[in-house]
Design an enzyme around this catalytic site. Structure first.
Site, short mmCIF file in Angstrom:
data_model
loop_
_atom_site.label_atom_id
_atom_site.label_comp_id
_atom_site.label_asym_id
_atom_site.label_seq_id
_atom_site.Cartn_x
_atom_site.Cartn_y
_atom_site.Cartn_z
N LYS A 156 73.67 82.38 -26.68
CA LYS A 156 73.61 83.56 -27.48
C LYS A 156 72.97 84.88 -27.04
O LYS A 156 71.95 84.70 -26.38
CB LYS A 156 72.93 83.00 -28.44
N THR A 177 69.20 81.37 -26.47
CA THR A 177 69.05 82.77 -26.36
C THR A 177 68.82 83.34 -24.97
O THR A 177 67.91 82.89 -24.40
CB THR A 177 68.14 83.21 -27.62
N HIS A 209 71.06 90.55 -30.52
CA HIS A 209 69.78 90.32 -31.39
C HIS A 209 69.58 90.74 -32.35
O HIS A 209 68.30 91.29 -32.98
CB HIS A 209 68.77 90.26 -30.21
N TYR A 242 64.55 79.48 -25.99
CA TYR A 242 64.26 80.38 -25.08
C TYR A 242 64.03 79.71 -23.61
O TYR A 242 63.58 78.56 -23.56
CB TYR A 242 63.21 81.28 -25.23
#
Length: 385
Positions: free
Chosen positions: A257, A157, A281, A131
């Site tokens: 993602k 992400t 998610h 992240y």
């Protein structure tokens, strides 16, 4: 009941029996009323394979490439946080299973096993998920650690600027908000009622820390303290400019993602992504949004081969993999299915599930007239209104 597991649902049932309630709900649950969680699965039924017979399908082959690497199946094990709490050193077990199955494994930032521990499983490269943290020096250092153990594919992400409201976790005391009795009842009593888990994972599976983050949170002594630090590090000010910065310091493949619209997919490509994952998610962030499989076709049409497209969310079988490929995905990532399988049967469970996926995909390909993954096209699928 002595269930012989074959499907994702089979492994889910066994995992539910074996795990303390809070841990099972952490895998199984989603955000708010879990509408998107259910939709991710049910929307696959909108897309039916088109049967085509009397073709020579004596040589069906499920091998392909995912983000430049060969794979025996268009499937990657998605990053799943805290998985080492579901089975003893679960991330290492899953990596061994992925190696045996010939598919990629992606390690979560918030895994129990560290990058370094997973790297000792084999010399086969794995993917790492990260992240954008407020402390960019930690981002840089973790990228360096990943590179040093052979990671060349980064899964970044982008849909966690804030943490979704996951009511099951709140009720069970994993997230904030539950009262003391709720934490005790669903926590301690549930753990005590699962003695096999207590011995195999609770005692033999130590240490129960976020292995990748231990050196950055030296004062943390429990998973809740680690979770508090991680959630404080999610940066709501992140924009695509930060992804461009990331692209400038990461020399490997970059997968973004967490996109659900053509516009965000375009921004990801413009920021330097080699691939995107169409994802909500797993229904754990904004409830009510589109399922991943429903969002996939528009993104595939928009990008038109300018970046590789994968998807996750709701994939439960090899037939679902077939559907996703026909709708424009080069491959899928699966999270809950492998988490259920590792909780139920460890490395053997994950490998057996992947073998079932392969068999299901072979049948789908053969009965639709496709002998290669590349031969699966939109003509092999039809949308049911």
């Amino acid at each position: 009941m002595n269930l012989v597991p074959v499907t994702s649902d089979d492994y889910r049932l066994i995992a539910e029996r074996k795990l303390p309630r809070a841990l099972f709900d952490y895998i199984d649950g989603g955000a708010y009323g879990e509408v998107t969680l259910r939709r991710n699965v049910s929307d696959f039924q909108r897309f039916s394979p088109r049967q085509s017979v009397m073709r020579d399908v004596s040589g069906v082959d499920t091998k392909t490439t995912l983000v430049g690497a060969e794979a025996n199946l268009p499937v990657a094990l998605a990053p799943v946080g805290m998985c080492g709490m579901f089975a003893r050193r679960a991330e290492a077990q899953a990596k061994r299973a992925a190696d045996r199955a010939g598919i990629p494994f992606a390690l979560s930032t918030v895994s129990i096993c560290s990058l370094e521990e997973v790297a000792t499983v084999s010399d086969i490269p794995f993917w790492f998920q990260l992240y954008m943290l407020r402390d960019r020096s930690v981002v840089r250092e973790m990228l360096g650690r990943a590179w040093s153990v052979g990671v060349r594919t980064l899964v970044f992400t982008v849909d966690l600027a804030v943490v979704g409201e996951r009511y099951r976790d709140t009720r069970n005391g994993i997230a904030g908000g539950a009262g003391a009795w709720g934490r005790f009842r669903s926590g301690l009593l549930s753990y005590l009622s699962h003695p096999r888990w207590l011995v195999d994972v609770g005692i033999k599976g130590k240490p129960h820390l976020f292995g990748n983050l231990a050196e950055y949170v030296p004062a943390a002594t429990s998973l809740p303290e680690y979770r508090e630090w991680v959630e404080s590090q999610f940066d709501p000010s992140v924009t695509w400019k930060d992804i461009e910065w990331l692209r400038g310091i990461w020399n490997g493949k970059l997968i973004i993602k967490g996109v659900l619209t053509p516009e965000d997919a375009e921004s990801a490509v413009q920021s330097g992504a080699d691939a995107v994952v169409v994802s909500n998610h797993g229904g754990r962030q904004l409830d009510g949004v589109s399922s991943s499989i429903a969002a996939l076709p528009a993104i595939a049409e928009h990008l038109e081969g300018r970046a590789e497209i994968m998807m996750d969310g709701g994939v439960r079988s090899g037939l679902d993999v077939f559907r996703a490929h026909a709708l424009g995905a080069s491959g899928v990532m699966i999270g809950r299915p492998w988490a259920y399988a590792v909780a139920a049967r460890g490395e053997t469970g994950v490998l057996s599930l992947m073998e079932a996926f392969r068999r299901e995909m072979v049948v789908a390909m053969a009965l639709s007239g496709a002998t290669s993954v590349e031969g699966i096209t939109p003509d092999n699928i039809q949308c049911e209104v």
